[in-house]
Design a protein around this motif. Structure first.
Motif, PDB file in Angstrom:
ATOM      1  N   UNK A   6       0.826  -1.196   0.000  1.00 28.67           N
ATOM      2  CA  UNK A   6       0.000   0.000   0.000  1.00 28.67           C
ATOM      3  C   UNK A   6       0.863   1.250   0.000  1.00 28.67           C
ATOM      4  N   UNK A   7       1.567   1.465  -1.085  1.00 28.80           N
ATOM      5  CA  UNK A   7       2.431   2.630  -1.228  1.00 28.80           C
ATOM      6  C   UNK A   7       2.283   3.149  -2.640  1.00 28.80           C
ATOM      7  N   UNK A   8       2.525   4.426  -2.832  1.00 24.49           N
ATOM      8  CA  UNK A   8       2.331   4.944  -4.173  1.00 24.49           C
ATOM      9  C   UNK A   8       3.175   6.178  -4.411  1.00 24.49           C
ATOM     10  N   UNK A   9       3.405   6.430  -5.699  1.00 26.81           N
ATOM     11  CA  UNK A   9       3.959   7.674  -6.217  1.00 26.81           C
ATOM     12  C   UNK A   9       5.407   7.950  -5.822  1.00 26.81           C
ATOM     13  N   UNK A  10       6.266   7.871  -6.791  1.00 25.56           N
ATOM     14  CA  UNK A  10       7.648   8.295  -6.610  1.00 25.56           C
ATOM     15  C   UNK A  10       7.739   9.764  -6.920  1.00 25.56           C
ATOM     16  N   UNK A  11       8.418  10.484  -6.083  1.00 31.06           N
ATOM     17  CA  UNK A  11       8.623  11.906  -6.351  1.00 31.06           C
ATOM     18  C   UNK A  11       9.944  12.074  -7.068  1.00 31.06           C
ATOM     19  N   UNK A  12       9.867  12.554  -8.289  1.00 34.27           N
ATOM     20  CA  UNK A  12      11.049  12.665  -9.120  1.00 34.27           C
ATOM     21  C   UNK A  12      11.995  13.716  -8.569  1.00 34.27           C
ATOM     22  N   UNK A  13      13.227  13.346  -8.367  1.00 38.47           N
ATOM     23  CA  UNK A  13      14.243  14.299  -7.953  1.00 38.47           C
ATOM     24  C   UNK A  13      14.794  15.006  -9.176  1.00 38.47           C
ATOM     25  N   UNK A  89      -0.996 -20.148  -3.108  1.00 41.17           N
ATOM     26  CA  UNK A  89      -1.160 -18.735  -2.762  1.00 41.17           C
ATOM     27  C   UNK A  89      -0.368 -17.876  -3.739  1.00 41.17           C
ATOM     28  N   UNK A  90      -1.033 -16.873  -4.304  1.00 35.24           N
ATOM     29  CA  UNK A  90      -0.341 -15.964  -5.212  1.00 35.24           C
ATOM     30  C   UNK A  90       0.454 -14.946  -4.402  1.00 35.24           C
ATOM     31  N   UNK A  91       1.693 -14.760  -4.794  1.00 35.46           N
ATOM     32  CA  UNK A  91       2.610 -13.949  -3.985  1.00 35.46           C
ATOM     33  C   UNK A  91       3.373 -12.964  -4.872  1.00 35.46           C
ATOM     34  N   UNK A  92       3.511 -11.692  -4.454  1.00 35.39           N
ATOM     35  CA  UNK A  92       4.261 -10.713  -5.245  1.00 35.39           C
ATOM     36  C   UNK A  92       5.771 -10.889  -5.083  1.00 35.39           C
ATOM     37  N   UNK A  93       6.468 -10.926  -6.201  1.00 38.15           N
ATOM     38  CA  UNK A  93       7.930 -11.011  -6.167  1.00 38.15           C
ATOM     39  C   UNK A  93       8.515  -9.795  -5.445  1.00 38.15           C
ATOM     40  N   UNK A  94       7.844  -8.656  -5.539  1.00 36.04           N
ATOM     41  CA  UNK A  94       8.313  -7.446  -4.871  1.00 36.04           C
ATOM     42  C   UNK A  94       8.488  -7.670  -3.376  1.00 36.04           C
ATOM     43  N   UNK A  99      11.714  -7.889   1.522  1.00 42.44           N
ATOM     44  CA  UNK A  99      11.966  -8.611   2.774  1.00 42.44           C
ATOM     45  C   UNK A  99      13.420  -9.042   2.888  1.00 42.44           C
ATOM     46  N   UNK A 100      14.067  -9.357   1.770  1.00 40.10           N
ATOM     47  CA  UNK A 100      15.470  -9.772   1.829  1.00 40.10           C
ATOM     48  C   UNK A 100      16.373  -8.630   2.264  1.00 40.10           C
ATOM     49  N   UNK A 101      15.869  -7.395   2.182  1.00 38.45           N
ATOM     50  CA  UNK A 101      16.649  -6.224   2.577  1.00 38.45           C
ATOM     51  C   UNK A 101      16.257  -5.718   3.969  1.00 38.45           C
ATOM     52  N   UNK A 102      15.423  -6.446   4.692  1.00 34.44           N
ATOM     53  CA  UNK A 102      15.020  -5.971   6.019  1.00 34.44           C
ATOM     54  C   UNK A 102      16.268  -5.836   6.902  1.00 34.44           C
ATOM     55  N   UNK A 103      16.439  -4.715   7.572  1.00 35.84           N
ATOM     56  CA  UNK A 103      17.636  -4.512   8.406  1.00 35.84           C
ATOM     57  C   UNK A 103      17.640  -5.485   9.579  1.00 35.84           C
ATOM     58  N   UNK A 200       6.847   0.569   7.524  1.00 31.23           N
ATOM     59  CA  UNK A 200       5.626   0.053   6.906  1.00 31.23           C
ATOM     60  C   UNK A 200       5.944  -0.807   5.684  1.00 31.23           C
ATOM     61  N   UNK A 201       6.921  -0.378   4.890  1.00 36.62           N
ATOM     62  CA  UNK A 201       7.310  -1.132   3.698  1.00 36.62           C
ATOM     63  C   UNK A 201       7.846  -2.505   4.088  1.00 36.62           C
ATOM     64  N   UNK A 202       8.783  -2.532   5.041  1.00 40.19           N
ATOM     65  CA  UNK A 202       9.369  -3.810   5.458  1.00 40.19           C
ATOM     66  C   UNK A 202       8.331  -4.707   6.125  1.00 40.19           C
ATOM     67  N   UNK A 203       7.460  -4.128   6.943  1.00 37.03           N
ATOM     68  CA  UNK A 203       6.438  -4.945   7.608  1.00 37.03           C
ATOM     69  C   UNK A 203       5.487  -5.557   6.593  1.00 37.03           C
ATOM     70  N   UNK A 204       5.137  -4.775   5.561  1.00 32.69           N
ATOM     71  CA  UNK A 204       4.278  -5.325   4.510  1.00 32.69           C
ATOM     72  C   UNK A 204       4.951  -6.532   3.861  1.00 32.69           C
ATOM     73  N   UNK A 205       6.210  -6.378   3.503  1.00 36.85           N
ATOM     74  CA  UNK A 205       6.927  -7.471   2.835  1.00 36.85           C
ATOM     75  C   UNK A 205       7.045  -8.684   3.743  1.00 36.85           C
ATOM     76  N   UNK A 206       7.275  -8.448   5.027  1.00 37.15           N
ATOM     77  CA  UNK A 206       7.471  -9.552   5.958  1.00 37.15           C
ATOM     78  C   UNK A 206       6.195 -10.361   6.178  1.00 37.15           C
ATOM     79  N   UNK A 207       5.029  -9.746   5.991  1.00 30.99           N
ATOM     80  CA  UNK A 207       3.794 -10.513   6.130  1.00 30.99           C
ATOM     81  C   UNK A 207       3.652 -11.540   5.015  1.00 30.99           C
ATOM     82  N   UNK A 208       4.357 -11.329   3.904  1.00 33.09           N
ATOM     83  CA  UNK A 208       4.316 -12.273   2.792  1.00 33.09           C
ATOM     84  C   UNK A 208       5.404 -13.334   2.885  1.00 33.09           C
TER      85      UNK A 208
END
Length: 256
Positions: A6-13, A89-94, A99-103, A200-208
């Motif tokens: 549940x995240x959206x929109x990259x702000x272009x630098x 179960x269908x799972x997003x590769x994202x 999750x592999x980058x969780x600190x 929030x990003x890492x927690x989302x990934x970890x639930x999968x």
């Protein structure tokens, strides 16, 4: 895309203006080029983090759809990476890549000291260690809070038990281990919502990925760039990450 990130929109630098040298065929470099160079020079990268960071850089700086406000940043990432089915179960590769980058800190079992399994008990009648095949190990904790094995053989079981007792006592006052895995996404990209957004990003990934017990590594933070360096680590170049933006609607993060 259903239950997804549940995240959206990259702000272009804004890119750095190119400074071409007339008649010499030279050219400057925008932030995308600098980011890509840093990724390939960064020895901390894994294949998973490299793939994801390169994709995120392209999405933020080069994707023709990056200005489409109806198609969020993470939605574009998820569409490119796709999904797969496991155990029905269908799972997003994202989710896997994030999750592999969780600190975190992980005990390094591939180190030579784990592979050798030689008894480290000192010998009385000669200098050096026993060196016989070890059947068990105690642990020790170094100044980084990292855990290392002390191997011992059956002959030196009593010596090993003393180290086991010392380890149990040391754990009571040992420092929190310095993370040695992950933390690269926040080192390359910032969120306007700061660390809370990345949590929030890492927690989302970890639930999968069955890592729901993950917690941010305190007191070191989420960014690998901010973690104390060990003597074996090389200096990491100074870097100003691009900024991504979280969008919230009705109290919920908007996204895929």
């Amino acid at each position: 895309m259903g239950a997804a990130l549940h995240l959206a929109h990259a702000e272009q630098t804004p890119p750095v203006q190119r400074n071409r040298t007339k008649g010499k065929g030279g050219g400057g470099s925008d932030r995308y080029d600098a980011l890509i160079r840093r990724v390939y020079a960064d020895k901390r990268q894994t294949s998973e983090s490299r793939d994801l960071i390169l994709l995120m850089a392209w999405l933020a700086h080069r994707d023709p759809d990056r200005h489409d406000t109806d198609l969020g940043f993470w939605e574009r990432a998820g569409n490119i990476l796709g999904r797969y089915t496991i155990n029905g179960r269908e799972k997003p590769r994202l989710a896997d890549l994030i999750a592999s980058d969780r600190p975190r800190y992980e005990i390094e079992h591939r180190d030579a000291i784990w592979q050798r399994r030689a008894c480290a008990a000192p010998m009385i009648r000669r200098d050096g260690e026993c060196g016989k095949h070890a059947t068990a190990h105690a642990d020790r904790i170094d100044t980084n809070g990292w855990h290392w094995p002390i191997w011992y053989c059956n002959r030196h079981a009593e010596w090993g038990r003393k180290h086991e007792a010392a380890y149990r006592e040391a754990r009571k006052t040992a420092p929190a281990p310095i993370p040695n895995r992950g933390g690269l996404l926040p080192s390359y990209f910032t969120l306007k919502s700061s660390d809370e957004g990345w949590i929030n990003v890492y927690e989302w990934a970890c639930t999968w990925t069955w890592n729901r017990s993950w917690k941010p590594p305190e007191p070191y933070g989420l960014r690998a760039d901010d973690w104390p360096r060990t003597d074996a680590e090389e200096e990491v170049e100074t870097w100003e990450p691009p900024t991504l933006r979280l969008v919230v609607a009705n109290g919920e993060l908007v996204g895929l």
